[in-house]
Design an enzyme around this catalytic site. Structure first.
Site, PDB file in Angstrom:
ATOM      1  N   ASP A 150      36.345  50.233  44.576  1.00  0.00           N
ATOM      2  CA  ASP A 150      37.015  49.139  43.858  1.00  0.00           C
ATOM      3  C   ASP A 150      37.992  48.456  44.807  1.00  0.00           C
ATOM      4  O   ASP A 150      38.983  49.049  45.208  1.00  0.00           O
ATOM      5  CB  ASP A 150      37.753  49.720  42.641  1.00  0.00           C
ATOM      6  CG  ASP A 150      38.238  48.643  41.678  1.00  0.00           C
ATOM      7  OD1 ASP A 150      38.307  47.462  42.075  1.00  0.00           O
ATOM      8  OD2 ASP A 150      38.546  48.990  40.526  1.00  0.00           O
ATOM      9  N   ARG A 181      39.574  45.583  44.158  1.00  0.00           N
ATOM     10  CA  ARG A 181      40.359  44.555  43.476  1.00  0.00           C
ATOM     11  C   ARG A 181      41.849  44.679  43.740  1.00  0.00           C
ATOM     12  O   ARG A 181      42.377  45.753  43.939  1.00  0.00           O
ATOM     13  CB  ARG A 181      40.115  44.622  41.959  1.00  0.00           C
ATOM     14  CG  ARG A 181      38.782  44.047  41.574  1.00  0.00           C
ATOM     15  CD  ARG A 181      38.521  44.218  40.121  1.00  0.00           C
ATOM     16  NE  ARG A 181      38.368  45.631  39.774  1.00  0.00           N
ATOM     17  CZ  ARG A 181      38.220  46.068  38.540  1.00  0.00           C
ATOM     18  NH1 ARG A 181      38.239  45.232  37.532  1.00  0.00           N
ATOM     19  NH2 ARG A 181      38.048  47.359  38.310  1.00  0.00           N
TER      20      ARG A 181
HETATM   21  N1  LIG Z   1      30.533  46.544  42.738  1.00  0.00           N
HETATM   22  C1  LIG Z   1      30.180  46.558  41.460  1.00  0.00           C
HETATM   23  N2  LIG Z   1      30.918  45.851  40.602  1.00  0.00           N
HETATM   24  C2  LIG Z   1      30.562  45.884  39.308  1.00  0.00           C
HETATM   25  C3  LIG Z   1      29.452  46.605  38.861  1.00  0.00           C
HETATM   26  N3  LIG Z   1      29.344  46.440  37.527  1.00  0.00           N
HETATM   27  C4  LIG Z   1      30.373  45.636  37.172  1.00  0.00           C
HETATM   28  N4  LIG Z   1      31.106  45.291  38.239  1.00  0.00           N
HETATM   29  C5  LIG Z   1      32.325  44.485  38.309  1.00  0.00           C
HETATM   30  O1  LIG Z   1      33.359  45.241  37.734  1.00  0.00           O
HETATM   31  C6  LIG Z   1      34.396  44.382  37.305  1.00  0.00           C
HETATM   32  C7  LIG Z   1      34.860  44.859  35.927  1.00  0.00           C
HETATM   33  O2  LIG Z   1      35.442  46.084  36.129  1.00  0.00           O
HETATM   34  P1  LIG Z   1      35.235  47.349  35.230  1.00  0.00           P
HETATM   35  O3  LIG Z   1      35.317  48.542  36.126  1.00  0.00           O
HETATM   36  O4  LIG Z   1      33.998  47.182  34.371  1.00  0.00           O
HETATM   37  O5  LIG Z   1      36.429  47.365  34.224  1.00  0.00           O
HETATM   38  P2  LIG Z   1      37.977  47.269  34.556  1.00  0.00           P
HETATM   39  O6  LIG Z   1      38.304  45.822  34.664  1.00  0.00           O
HETATM   40  O7  LIG Z   1      38.361  48.130  35.710  1.00  0.00           O
HETATM   41  O8  LIG Z   1      38.623  47.964  33.300  1.00  0.00           O
HETATM   42  P3  LIG Z   1      38.775  47.479  31.814  1.00  0.00           P
HETATM   43  O9  LIG Z   1      40.057  46.694  31.764  1.00  0.00           O
HETATM   44  O10 LIG Z   1      38.863  48.722  31.012  1.00  0.00           O
HETATM   45  O11 LIG Z   1      37.571  46.640  31.498  1.00  0.00           O
HETATM   46  C8  LIG Z   1      33.817  42.979  37.322  1.00  0.00           C
HETATM   47  O12 LIG Z   1      34.361  42.311  38.471  1.00  0.00           O
HETATM   48  C9  LIG Z   1      32.327  43.211  37.512  1.00  0.00           C
HETATM   49  O13 LIG Z   1      31.693  42.172  38.233  1.00  0.00           O
HETATM   50  C10 LIG Z   1      28.686  47.342  39.800  1.00  0.00           C
HETATM   51  O14 LIG Z   1      27.728  48.030  39.495  1.00  0.00           O
HETATM   52  N5  LIG Z   1      29.089  47.286  41.082  1.00  0.00           N
END
Ligand SMILES: Nc1nc2c(ncn2[C@@H]2O[C@H](COP(=O)(O)OP(=O)(O)OP(=O)(O)O)[C@@H](O)[C@H]2O)c(=O)[nH]1
Ligand SMILES: [Zn+2]
Length: 195
Positions: free
Chosen positions: A126, A128
């Site tokens: 992650d 981000r």
């Molecule tokens: N690298 C990658 N990114 C993903 C994948 N599936 C979803 N994403 C990305 O994950 C991000 C969303 O994050 P999540 O981990 O689903 O949720 P979160 O934002 O951490 O947590 P919540 O607030 O609970 O939704 C978005 O930017 C999506 O594009 C994947 O398989 N691989």
């Protein structure tokens, strides 16, 4: 980190009329937006969702993840509350970008989980960052929030920037047969809290 406000307009949606605020992130070149409803600059903590871009889930109806359902439920919940805020951050694919996310999906189709796929492509699980949130919230006059998320790292990241998270509200929606493994990996490897 320089994030500047550019313009605001009305945004009618099926859930109600929001105000759309546009921001330029000069550091990354990304264009972030915030959707607000009601008077969010008054003292009471603001019901807020911090949503990371997922083109496939948010716009293309993908069932590989829960993003589309979370986006819809968050906007609906804010509208029902009559007051709240959604920050839509342009960090697709947990920060690796859309094309790399498709490469990761290809590896997942071959058996890798979401974290393993990122790692095989040379990325952390992650990537981000949430530092743009502070500038967006300062512009909007928001300092205390009730955050819709299952991700405790999001709570920590906001608090590190001086945003007070007075409550974490779980946002569990959009489970389906295609995202069972994805959700299990979020809980097992990424620290998401699912009751
Ligand atoms: N690298 C990658 N990114 C993903 C994948 N599936 C979803 N994403 C990305 O994950 C991000 C969303 O994050 P999540 O981990 O689903 O949720 P979160 O934002 O951490 O947590 P919540 O607030 O609970 O939704 C978005 O930017 C999506 O594009 C994947 O398989 N691989
Ligand atoms: Zn998604």
């Amino acid at each position: 980190m320089t994030v500047s406000f550019v313009a605001a307009s009305q945004l009618p949606t099926p859930f109600g009329i929001f105000t759309l605020h546009g921001f330029a992130d000069e550091h990354t070149g990304k264009e972030h937006v915030a959707l607000s409803m009601g008077d969010i600059s008054s003292e009471k903590p603001v019901l807020m969702r911090v949503h990371s871009e997922c083109l496939t889930g948010d716009a293309l109806f993908s069932l590989r993840c829960d993003c589309g359902a979370q986006l819809q439920t968050a906007l609906q919940t804010i509208a029902e509350n009559g007051r709240g805020l959604l920050l839509y951050l342009r960090q697709e694919g947990r920060g690796i970008g859309l094309l790399n996310k498709i490469k990761a999906y290809e590896l997942q189709d071959g058996g890798a989980d979401t974290v393993e796929a990122n790692e095989r492509l040379g990325f952390a699980a992650d990537l981000r960052k949430y530092d743009m949130c502070k500038a967006m919230l300062s512009h909007l006059g928001v300092s205390q929030v009730r955050l819709l998320t299952n991700n405790p790292r999001k709570v920590q990241a906001l608090e590190q920037q001086g945003v007070e998270v007075v409550e974490r509200i779980p946002l569990q929606t959009g489970q389906n047969p295609h995202n069972e493994r994805y959700l299990a990996v979020k809980a097992g490897k990424l620290g998401h809290l699912f009751p």
